[in-house]
Design an enzyme around this catalytic site. Structure first.
Site, PDB file in Angstrom:
ATOM      1  N   GLU A  43      -4.029  -7.838   0.205  1.00  0.00           N
ATOM      2  CA  GLU A  43      -4.859  -9.020  -0.015  1.00  0.00           C
ATOM      3  C   GLU A  43      -4.166 -10.181   0.168  1.00  0.00           C
ATOM      4  O   GLU A  43      -4.769 -11.315   0.866  1.00  0.00           O
ATOM      5  CB  GLU A  43      -5.307  -9.042  -1.594  1.00  0.00           C
ATOM      6  N   ASP A  57      -8.006   2.580   3.257  1.00  0.00           N
ATOM      7  CA  ASP A  57      -8.076   2.915   4.599  1.00  0.00           C
ATOM      8  C   ASP A  57      -9.457   2.796   5.240  1.00  0.00           C
ATOM      9  O   ASP A  57     -10.122   3.706   4.845  1.00  0.00           O
ATOM     10  CB  ASP A  57      -7.303   4.170   5.152  1.00  0.00           C
ATOM     11  N   ASP A  60      -3.195  13.388  -3.730  1.00  0.00           N
ATOM     12  CA  ASP A  60      -4.515  12.837  -2.772  1.00  0.00           C
ATOM     13  C   ASP A  60      -5.609  12.736  -3.812  1.00  0.00           C
ATOM     14  O   ASP A  60      -5.740  13.708  -4.579  1.00  0.00           O
ATOM     15  CB  ASP A  60      -4.778  13.936  -1.942  1.00  0.00           C
TER      16      ASP A  60
HETATM   17  C1  LIG Z   1      -4.406  -0.022   3.554  1.00  0.00           C
HETATM   18  S1  LIG Z   1      -3.182   0.748   1.949  1.00  0.00           S
HETATM   19  C2  LIG Z   1      -3.584  -0.459   0.695  1.00  0.00           C
HETATM   20  C3  LIG Z   1      -2.479  -0.530  -0.413  1.00  0.00           C
HETATM   21  C4  LIG Z   1      -2.892  -1.335  -1.549  1.00  0.00           C
HETATM   22  N1  LIG Z   1      -3.912  -0.860  -2.487  1.00  0.00           N
HETATM   23  C5  LIG Z   1      -3.139  -3.052  -1.365  1.00  0.00           C
HETATM   24  O1  LIG Z   1      -4.295  -3.378  -1.562  1.00  0.00           O
HETATM   25  O2  LIG Z   1      -2.270  -3.449  -0.833  1.00  0.00           O
HETATM   26  C6  LIG Z   1      -4.173   2.277   1.446  1.00  0.00           C
HETATM   27  C7  LIG Z   1      -3.278   3.303   0.701  1.00  0.00           C
HETATM   28  O3  LIG Z   1      -4.049   4.163   0.153  1.00  0.00           O
HETATM   29  C8  LIG Z   1      -3.130   5.368   0.408  1.00  0.00           C
HETATM   30  N2  LIG Z   1      -4.260   6.535   0.464  1.00  0.00           N
HETATM   31  C9  LIG Z   1      -5.229   6.718   1.471  1.00  0.00           C
HETATM   32  N3  LIG Z   1      -6.045   7.723   1.204  1.00  0.00           N
HETATM   33  C10 LIG Z   1      -5.489   8.042   0.161  1.00  0.00           C
HETATM   34  C11 LIG Z   1      -5.696   9.636  -0.610  1.00  0.00           C
HETATM   35  N4  LIG Z   1      -6.965  10.306  -0.301  1.00  0.00           N
HETATM   36  N5  LIG Z   1      -5.113   9.785  -1.631  1.00  0.00           N
HETATM   37  C12 LIG Z   1      -4.199   8.951  -1.920  1.00  0.00           C
HETATM   38  N6  LIG Z   1      -3.800   7.790  -1.462  1.00  0.00           N
HETATM   39  C13 LIG Z   1      -4.424   7.406  -0.258  1.00  0.00           C
HETATM   40  C14 LIG Z   1      -2.411   5.113   1.581  1.00  0.00           C
HETATM   41  O4  LIG Z   1      -1.285   5.871   1.747  1.00  0.00           O
HETATM   42  C15 LIG Z   1      -1.983   3.732   1.771  1.00  0.00           C
HETATM   43  O5  LIG Z   1      -0.781   3.602   0.821  1.00  0.00           O
END
Ligand SMILES: C[S@@+](CC[C@H](N)C(=O)[O-])C[C@H]1O[C@@H](n2cnc3c(N)ncnc32)[C@H](O)[C@@H]1O
Length: 213
Positions: free
Chosen positions: A195, A118, A96
């Protein structure tokens, strides 16, 4: 992100040579003990399926790249893409983002990428947004002097929130646009998986670069 649970995903991630288990042991030693080369260290937080990093490690081989992702099934897909590249300068942390300052020493990181984080639109989830003040404080801690945070999103609400939080946390805005693809900042851009999806629908991409003061 919709995904199918995979029963042995945790074990596959832990055993993968690109995944750094016990990353706290490398705090302050990422260059000397892990990459064994003193190059700028760039992190992508919330890496998803790894489209950005598998391209970035090829285009910028003189950077040490690390992707941070907390969902093992998603990370597995990033690992598969990374292996197709044979990049030696790319590693992943299955963890995380909130643990960042336990893993990187003050001033150890040159750049942090936040790609399509997110948005957590509900007010009660504000603290989960990766640009919430507590995260920005951690980024400030681990970033070098003149280090940078770069953000891209399709979400106007998250973008506005991030601008506010960055200002309150004492970051200086260096670049900013509400339409990256019709801006001077597009040159050298590497598209992430999200994107690619949003631009194919004609949606604008919000972008900023900021530096802690
Ligand atoms: C909406 S996706 C975007 C993925 C990628 N960066 C893209 O632009 O295609 C967000 C990713 O961030 C990860 N994520 C969200 N909060 C996180 C955290 N606190 N620690 C690690 N990963 C996290 C989620 O599991 C997810 O895979």
């Amino acid at each position: 992100m919709r995904l199918r649970r995979k029963p042995n995903a945790q074990q596959m991630v832990q055993e993968h040579p690109r995944v750094v288990n016990n990353p706290q042991t490398y705090k302050g030693k990422w260059h000397s003990h892990l990459f064994k080369r003193d190059r700028p260290l760039y992190l992508e937080l919330g890496t998803g399926k790894g489209q950005f990093l598998s391209q970035a490690c090829l285009e910028q081989p003189s950077v040490n790249w690390i992707g941070v992702e907390r969902i093992e099934e998603v990370l597995l897909q990033a690992l598969q893409k990374a292996d197709d590249t044979e990049c030696e300068n790319l590693r992943f942390l299955w963890m995380d983002v909130k643990l960042l300052s336990e893993v990187f020493a003050p001033g150890e990181v040159d750049r942090i990428y936040l790609h399509f984080s997110d948005p957590w639109p509900k007010t009660r989830h504000t603290k989960r947004r990766l640009t919430y003040s507590s995260f920005l404080q951690q980024y400030r801690k681990v970033l070098k002097e003149n280090g940078e945070v770069l953000l891209k999103t399709d979400n106007e609400g998250l973008f506005d929130f991030s601008l506010e939080q960055l200002e309150q946390a004492g970051y200086r805005l260096i670049e900013s646009t509400r339409d990256l693809y019709h801006s001077p900042y597009l040159s050298g851009n590497i598209a992430t998986e999200y994107e690619t999806k949003f631009t194919s629908r004609g949606m604008p991409i919000y972008y900023l670069k900021a530096q802690p003061l």
